[in-house]
Write an enzyme that holds these catalytic residues in place. Structure first.
Site: not given
Ligand code: NDP
Ligand code: 2IT
Length: 445
Positions: A126, A166
């Protein structure tokens, strides 16, 4: 807690001070596997635990860049290459002001087990930076990404370490990062995943985490003779994972009534249909606005500085960030009749909240199982890149479904307790066995 586990955790905490999220992630895994280790002492004799909790390599670097006013800014960049026992380091990059070494170590540690569950040859890593993309222009984001990659490029490669997105790293950022890698290295390879579809990306990768989480939920319900259809669902976040979890729930006949961002929560009792979702996607991905604007647009309720968990729902899918569903939230969900919690985000549920949900026999899917669809399709993107092919939507979606089914089955195999499936235990034991056995096979590594 078991005394020997307690002692072990004290050692982890004193060797890794001021990293509470890392301690939390390690403790959750160790609690699950402790009884299993006692029955399988060869792992203990080989000191697998000390090796697992120590990243293979941690990189920390300066990221200097120039903002639009001509001022020089400096951020801190990281890559934690946690474990390569079963494949090249693989995991996302997070750009958020809260990023620090402890948070990336928790995410890297989780990633090791998650990637093991996918059935694909992916090690765990990461990275990211304490850079805040909010309020920055496209040219500032590009300038930052180019500087970040100027250092990172010497450490990564398609067979070494393959980053992805992420929080705060989506299509725009990955484009800038890939462009800079290619300029410096003079190679077009699958060194990053989540790439644009015109330049080596995989169909379904943007959708994969959200879709995968809902496929996992559907598997849990299926085992109970039930389904997502007609369920009322609360989702937090409004970014990549939230958007596509919502789309899939709609496809399966459920109704999503909430979304949120770090400013607040919207509640739309009529449900967020596909047309409203289009609006959210444009608002968040292009206009980069706040979720409050949805409430104005569709006459929905808006709760400032609030999370969705006091809204009545059957299913809750936290898709924002770590520890966003705490003790009182879990109590509220249970009191309101919620029967299933699926972690779209990484470690969104605090340990005391998890305890309440498990005691109440709520179906609980931990992130390392439920959100593994994202990294799984990243693995499929790597396969396509390495053979210079691109598979159809249907083909990738079918593979994703099968992977989520397989992960669910691994959880059932290792997590069944009398009349309840402890998916946390199942995911942790299944994820552990493959990585630990590979480490044993490879000697003192
Ligand atoms: P994005 O940046 O696309 O979206 C994040 C969302 O979460 C936004 O709505 C953001 O609001 C909100 N957010 C972020 N930080 C905070 C905080 N500290 N408090 C409240 N709201 C918050 O990210 P993703 O959708 O890609 O990721 C979301 C989650 O999913 C994370 O935990 C990530 O690690 C996990 N994840 C993502 C994967 C991926 O493929 N993208 C895969 C597996 C897990 P704001 O815009 O106001 O910051
Ligand atoms: O938390 C996760 O699994 C991710 N943000 C996606 C990682 C990846 O390599 O696609």
């Amino acid at each position: 807690m078991d005394n020997s586990l307690n002692n072990y955790m004290e050692k982890v905490i004193s060797r890794n001070p001021s990293q509470p999220e890392f301690h939390q992630a390690v403790e959750e895994v160790l609690e699950s596997i402790w009884p299993f280790l006692k029955h399988n002492p060869h792992y203990i004799h080989a000191n697998i635990l000390d090796r697992l909790v120590e990243p293979e390599r941690v990189l920390m670097f300066r990221v200097p860049w120039k903002d639009d006013k001509g001022n020089i800014q400096v951020n801190r960049g990281f890559r934690v290459e946690f474990n390569s026992a079963i494949g090249p380091y693989k995991g996302g990059l997070r750009f958020h002001p809260s990023v620090n070494l402890g948070i990336l170590k928790f995410l890297g540690f989780e990633q090791v087990f998650k990637n093991s569950l996918t059935t694909l040859p992916l090690g765990g890593g990461k990275g990211g930076a304490d850079f805040d993309p909010k309020g920055k222009s496209d040219s500032e984001v590009m300038s930052f990404c180019q500087s970040f990659m100027t250092e990172l490029q010497r450490h990564i490669g398609p067979y070494t370490d393959v980053p992805a997105g992420d929080i705060g790293v989506g299509g725009r950022e990955l484009g800038f990062l890939f462009g800079q890698y290619k300029r410096i290295r003079n190679e077009f390879t699958g060194v990053l995943t989540g790439k644009g579809i015109n330049w080596g990306g995989s169909l379904i990768r943007p959708e994969a985490t959200g879709y995968g989480a809902v496929y996992f939920a559907e598997e849990m319900f299926k085992l109970k003779g039930d389904s997502i259809k007609d369920k009322t669902v609360a989702i937090s976040g409004s970014g990549n994972v939230a958007q596509y979890a919502l789309e899939k729930i709609n496809q399966l006949g459920g109704k999503v009534v909430t979304l949120s961002d770090s400013s607040g929560t919207i509640y739309d009792k009529d449900g967020i249909d596909n047309e409203k979702l289009e609006y959210v996607i444009d608002l968040k991905n292009n206009k980069r606005g706040r979720i409050k604007e949805y409430a104005d647009q569709y006459n929905a309720e808006y709760f400032e500085s609030s999370r969705p968990w006091n809204i009545k729902c059957d299913v809750a899918i936290p898709c924002a960030t770590q520890n966003e569903l705490e003790l009182q939230d879990a109590k509220n969900l249970v009191a309101n009749g919620c029967v299933c919690v699926v972690e779209g985000a990484n470690m969104p549920t605090s340990p005391d909240a998890v305890e309440v949900l498990l005691e109440s026999k709520v179906l609980f899917a931990p992130g390392k199982a439920a959100n593994a669809g994202g990294v799984a399709v990243s693995g499929l993107e790597m396969s396509q890149n390495s053979i210079f092919a691109s598979w159809s939507r249907q083909e990738v979606d079918n593979k994703l479904k099968n992977i989520m089914k397989n992960i669910h089955q691994q959880c059932v195999t290792h997590g069944t307790e009398d009349d309840y499936i402890n998916y946390i235990r199942g995911a942790n034991i299944a994820g552990f066995i493959k990585v630990a056995d590979s480490m044993l096979d490879q000697g003192v590594v």
